[in-house]
Design a protein around this motif. Structure first.
Motif, short mmCIF file in Angstrom:
data_model
loop_
_atom_site.label_atom_id
_atom_site.label_comp_id
_atom_site.label_asym_id
_atom_site.label_seq_id
_atom_site.Cartn_x
_atom_site.Cartn_y
_atom_site.Cartn_z
N MET A 33 -6.85 -1.40 5.31
CA MET A 33 -5.01 -1.58 5.48
C MET A 33 -5.16 -0.38 7.03
N ARG A 44 14.43 0.01 8.35
CA ARG A 44 15.02 0.77 7.57
C ARG A 44 16.81 0.67 8.57
N PRO A 103 -0.03 3.15 5.29
CA PRO A 103 0.06 2.09 4.48
C PRO A 103 0.65 1.37 3.83
N CYS A 111 5.61 3.43 -1.56
CA CYS A 111 4.89 1.81 -2.77
C CYS A 111 4.80 3.07 -3.91
N ALA A 117 -2.61 0.26 -6.57
CA ALA A 117 -3.90 -0.38 -6.27
C ALA A 117 -5.37 -0.40 -4.94
C1 HEM Z 1 -2.89 -2.64 -0.69
C2 HEM Z 1 -1.46 -3.21 -1.75
C3 HEM Z 1 -0.07 -2.56 -1.22
C4 HEM Z 1 0.66 -2.12 -0.11
C5 HEM Z 1 0.02 -2.24 1.27
C6 HEM Z 1 1.71 -2.08 -0.41
C7 HEM Z 1 2.87 -1.52 0.80
C8 HEM Z 1 4.04 -1.07 0.00
C9 HEM Z 1 5.08 -0.88 1.55
C10 HEM Z 1 5.19 -0.09 3.04
C11 HEM Z 1 6.64 -0.52 1.20
C12 HEM Z 1 7.24 -0.01 1.67
C13 HEM Z 1 7.88 -0.89 1.94
C14 HEM Z 1 9.50 -0.42 2.42
O1 HEM Z 1 10.39 0.76 2.28
O2 HEM Z 1 10.17 -1.26 3.18
C15 HEM Z 1 6.25 -0.62 -0.57
C16 HEM Z 1 7.04 -0.61 -1.75
C17 HEM Z 1 7.06 -1.07 -2.97
N1 HEM Z 1 5.66 -1.53 -3.77
FE1 HEM Z 1 4.06 -1.86 -2.57
N2 HEM Z 1 2.14 -1.97 -1.45
C18 HEM Z 1 1.02 -2.35 -2.20
C19 HEM Z 1 0.53 -2.92 -4.02
C20 HEM Z 1 1.64 -2.60 -4.43
C21 HEM Z 1 1.55 -2.32 -5.93
C22 HEM Z 1 0.28 -2.90 -6.95
C23 HEM Z 1 2.45 -2.89 -6.21
C24 HEM Z 1 3.17 -2.50 -7.95
C25 HEM Z 1 2.46 -2.43 -8.94
C26 HEM Z 1 3.46 -2.21 -5.74
C27 HEM Z 1 4.55 -2.16 -5.79
C28 HEM Z 1 5.91 -2.06 -4.70
C29 HEM Z 1 7.05 -1.77 -5.17
C30 HEM Z 1 7.48 -1.42 -6.25
C31 HEM Z 1 7.87 -1.44 -3.47
C32 HEM Z 1 9.73 -1.10 -3.45
C33 HEM Z 1 9.70 0.63 -3.90
C34 HEM Z 1 10.96 1.61 -3.37
O3 HEM Z 1 11.30 0.22 -2.59
O4 HEM Z 1 11.80 2.11 -3.49
N3 HEM Z 1 3.26 -2.13 -4.60
N4 HEM Z 1 4.52 -1.26 -0.55
#
Ligand code: HEM
Length: 166
Positions: A33, A44, A103, A111, A117
């Motif tokens: 990662m 942002r 990450p 996230c 994850a």
């Molecule tokens: C290796 C796996 C994952 C990585 C590297 C990752 C990474 C990220 C990152 C960097 C963001 C922020 C994006 C931003 O603000 O522009 C994000 C947001 C989010 N992730 Fe993940 N994610 C992963 C897995 C997951 C999983 C498994 C779920 C759900 C079960 C999930 C659900 C979400 C949701 C709902 C958001 C939006 C949150 C918000 O804006 O309030 N992610 N993720």
């Protein structure tokens, strides 16, 4: 990872209680990662303007923050482009993690799936490495590209062997 999976899982079904003994596997995932963050940049809005370090951010700017760049900063990481899962066990690696490793993003929009994850990845890696061995194809160089997420432009080719023959 193979040695850890053999010692911790043996022939058991992987379960939550195995997690804390899969520390090296966790660090392999963390290091993947670090070098290849699936979300390589975050955008942002800054509607009101702000100050970031030495820079004024004018109102209405879009600020891009890149895990890819922070995760490879030479000021922060020793041999930043090298794959070294053991770095997370050293004080230097811990300090770098506290300040410049994100990450899954950080703050109010972190996230919400991060813990899930991480657990899923560690268990999947342990399950795979107790039965299989993976080799990179030396003739194949994946080319990372950042679209919405980071991926290889030309795929990833691996050779997969059953451990113990086959
Ligand atoms: C290796 C796996 C994952 C990585 C590297 C990752 C990474 C990220 C990152 C960097 C963001 C922020 C994006 C931003 O603000 O522009 C994000 C947001 C989010 N992730 Fe993940 N994610 C992963 C897995 C997951 C999983 C498994 C779920 C759900 C079960 C999930 C659900 C979400 C949701 C709902 C958001 C939006 C949150 C918000 O804006 O309030 N992610 N993720």
């Amino acid at each position: 990872m193979q040695a850890e999976a053999d010692a911790v899982l043996g022939d058991d079904q992987p379960a939550f209680e195995h997690m804390k003994r899969l520390g090296f596997t966790r660090d392999v995932f963390r290091e993947a990662m670090r070098l290849y963050p699936p979300v390589a940049f975050l955008a942002r809005d800054c509607p009101a303007g702000d100050r970031l370090g030495k820079r004024d951010i004018p109102p209405g700017s879009v600020v891009m923050v890149s895990p890819w760049l922070s995760h490879r900063q030479a000021e922060r990481w020793t041999e930043p482009h090298a794959f070294d899962p053991d770095r997370f066990g050293c004080p230097e690696g811990k300090a770098a993690m506290a300040g410049g490793y994100f990450p899954f993003s950080v703050g109010p929009r972190v996230c919400p799936g991060a813990a899930f994850a991480l657990q899923e990845a560690v268990l999947v890696l342990a399950m795979l490495s107790r039965r299989l061995r993976f080799e990179a194809d030396p003739a194949w160089t994946p080319v990372p590209v950042a679209r919405l997420t980071l991926r290889s432009a030309n795929g990833v080719q691996l050779r997969v062997f059953r451990r113990g023959g086959g």
